[in-house]
Design an enzyme around this catalytic site. Structure first.
Site, PDB file in Angstrom:
ATOM      1  CE  LYS A 193       5.522  -0.142  -2.666  1.00  0.00           C
ATOM      2  NZ  LYS A 193       5.092  -1.372  -2.082  1.00  0.00           N
ATOM      3  CG  MET A 250       9.364  -7.405  -8.838  1.00  0.00           C
ATOM      4  SD  MET A 250       9.577  -7.223  -7.050  1.00  0.00           S
ATOM      5  CE  MET A 250       9.754  -8.908  -6.506  1.00  0.00           C
ATOM      6  CG  ASP A 276       0.616  -0.143  -6.245  1.00  0.00           C
ATOM      7  OD1 ASP A 276       0.336  -0.748  -7.296  1.00  0.00           O
ATOM      8  OD2 ASP A 276       0.718  -0.710  -5.140  1.00  0.00           O
TER       9      ASP A 276
END
Ligand code: SAH
Length: 466
Positions: free
Chosen positions: A270, A383, A248
């Site tokens: 993703k 994140m 990804d």
């Protein structure tokens, strides 16, 4: 790629070498090793070279070079100290479209000699396309140390039994798996130990029992934070054995290049809020590919079990009784911390560290913030870029001081790494101005004070407003 690496069969073919000094002697030794029928043109030659020619049936044309000497040659090498002569050889050979090498003059070469690690018949060639002979020498030294001397024997052994195995296992994929397991397992060890008779017996025995070699397997590999050098040896080895690689956005291109060239590569996306392939489909794909008998590698950024959904991906494998392995990787927190000079724990500043998911759901972050108020704990948010203002605000509201230092490490461990520091009170505005690019990691706590003293990597990419 400036030069195409190929291995040339020159055994018995005529090769012209112009020059008779030390440099020419070195080249002659190499060419003769590969079986060249060597002609040397030079007014005078070193005694050693003359002897080599006598032993190998080569010949010395005493005198100045002229283009007629190229007649019938498949390669030309010029190694004279005279630039004019070398240039002439280059021009004449080029006119005949004959591969030519002028020693130490990359601009006068249509081919170059790579540096060689030799475990004949195994040959490892290294080249920097003429850019850095020193780097090549260093690399060669490392590879010399890494490749056991007996690997040549192993290659010969495999060569000898190639047809036997081919007949027993007509399917190319099954054959490759068989050989990989043989070479890396008992058979390989026996050959390296000089017990070839036993090795062959063991190989024959394994050939009778081929069923296990058709079985598919899945490896969930931690690919580390970006710098390909931060992958483990085990992850590299397994990646190189893969038939199919799922990857990804977080996986650096340099890592993907380590896979076999004929391995199938499947991008499963993703990007944040743009899941190219939904998670359940990825899980299913792993199962399907393995059931087709393939060796499947799922590359995960960082560590598969840290915010990597690795657990979900192997659950279905376990349910379907598909063999799998999970290989740890260096997680973003470790990499960002080390490369930014921010120890996550430190006797004077932090006795514990907590990894926290920082992505927003419906504009908020659902955490028990009161758990995060200890001054002696480092917090690492994954994140968290979009949620950064919320993170800073909540931490202050729940008791962390406004002047608590915070760092945002952008694209840690890559050449684009950037470290932005501030405090809980100032950071949101700084980040808005600096506009960092994903992936980024947020480190909160007093350990961030150490960054000024301990940072070395990316020190020119620091944003530290005062
Ligand atoms: N399994 C991964 C994390 C996946 S979650 C690991 O162990 O590292 C994705 C988050 O990881 C990103 O949003 C970012 O916060 C972090 N991340 C991954 N690679 C990073 C890098 N090179 N630099 C900074 N943060 C990174």
């Amino acid at each position: 790629m400036d030069f195409l690496p190929i291995s040339l069969r020159i055994s018995g073919s005529r090769v012209l070498l112009v020059g008779g000094g030390q440099v020419a002697t070195r080249k002659a030794r190499l060419l003769l090793k590969a079986g060249a029928s060597l002609t040397v043109v030079a007014p005078a030659i070193a005694a050693e070279l003359e002897q080599m020619l006598a032993q190998s049936g080569g010949n010395w044309q005493r005198g100045e070079y002229c283009s007629a000497a190229l007649e019938g040659a498949v390669l030309a090498v010029a190694a004279t100290p005279l630039r004019q002569v070398n240039e002439q050889v280059f021009r004449d050979a080029s006119a005949r479209q004959l591969p030519v090498n002028v020693v130490d003059a990359p601009e006068l070469c249509t081919f170059i000699f790579p540096s060689i690690v030799e475990r004949s018949p195994l040959t490892i060639a290294i080249s920097s396309s003429g850019n850095s002979p020193v780097l090549v020498r260093l690399l060669r030294r490392r590879i010399e140390a890494m490749v056991p001397a007996a690997y040549g024997r192993l290659a010969l052994f495999a060569g000898r039994l190639r047809d036997t195995v081919k007949q027993a296992l007509p399917d190319a994929g099954a054959r490759r798996l068989f050989w990989e397991q043989a070479v890396e397992g008992t058979v390989g060890e026996l050959v390296l130990a000089g017990k070839e008779g036993q090795a062959e017996a063991s190989l024959q025995a394994q050939l009778q029992d081929t069923a296990p070699y058709h079985r598919g397997e899945v490896y969930l590999l931690g690919a580390g934070p970006g710098d390909p050098d931060l992958m483990t040896f085990k992850a590299q080895r397994l990646l190189q054995s893969a038939d199919v690689v799922l990857y990804d956005r977080l996986v650096a291109p340099g890592i993907l290049e380590m896979a076999r060239r004929d391995a199938e590569r499947i991008y499963v996306g993703k990007a944040r809020s743009e899941h190219a392939v939904p998670q359940d489909q990825i899980n299913q794909l792993l199962v399907t590919l393995a059931q087709q008998g393939k060796r499947v590698v799922r590359l995960k950024g960082g560590d598969p079990f840290i915010f990597g959904r690795g657990g979900e991906e192997i659950e279905l494998l376990a349910e379907n009784a598909i063999p799998f392995q999970v290989i740890p990787g260096i997680t973003a927190a470790s990499a960002a911390a080390c490369y930014a000079g921010i120890p996550l724990t430190h006797r004077d500043y932090a006795r514990s560290v907590r990894f926290v998911a920082g992505h927003l759901k419906d504009g908020t972050l659902n955490h028990d913030w009161s758990e995060f108020c200890s001054e002696s704990e480092t917090l690492v948010f994954y994140m968290g870029l979009v949620g950064l203002p919320v993170i800073c605000e909540q931490l202050q509201r729940h008791g962390r001081a406004g002047d608590t230092p915070i760092a945002l490490v952008e694209r840690a461990s890559t050449p684009q790494q950037r470290v932005i520091t501030g405090t809980l009170a100032t950071m949101a505005a700084i980040v808005e101005r600096e506009n960092p690019r994903a992936p980024t990691l947020i480190i909160v706590g007093n350990v961030v004070h150490l960054h000024d003293r301990l940072a070395w990597f990316g020190e020119h990419n620091d944003v530290t407003p005062r």
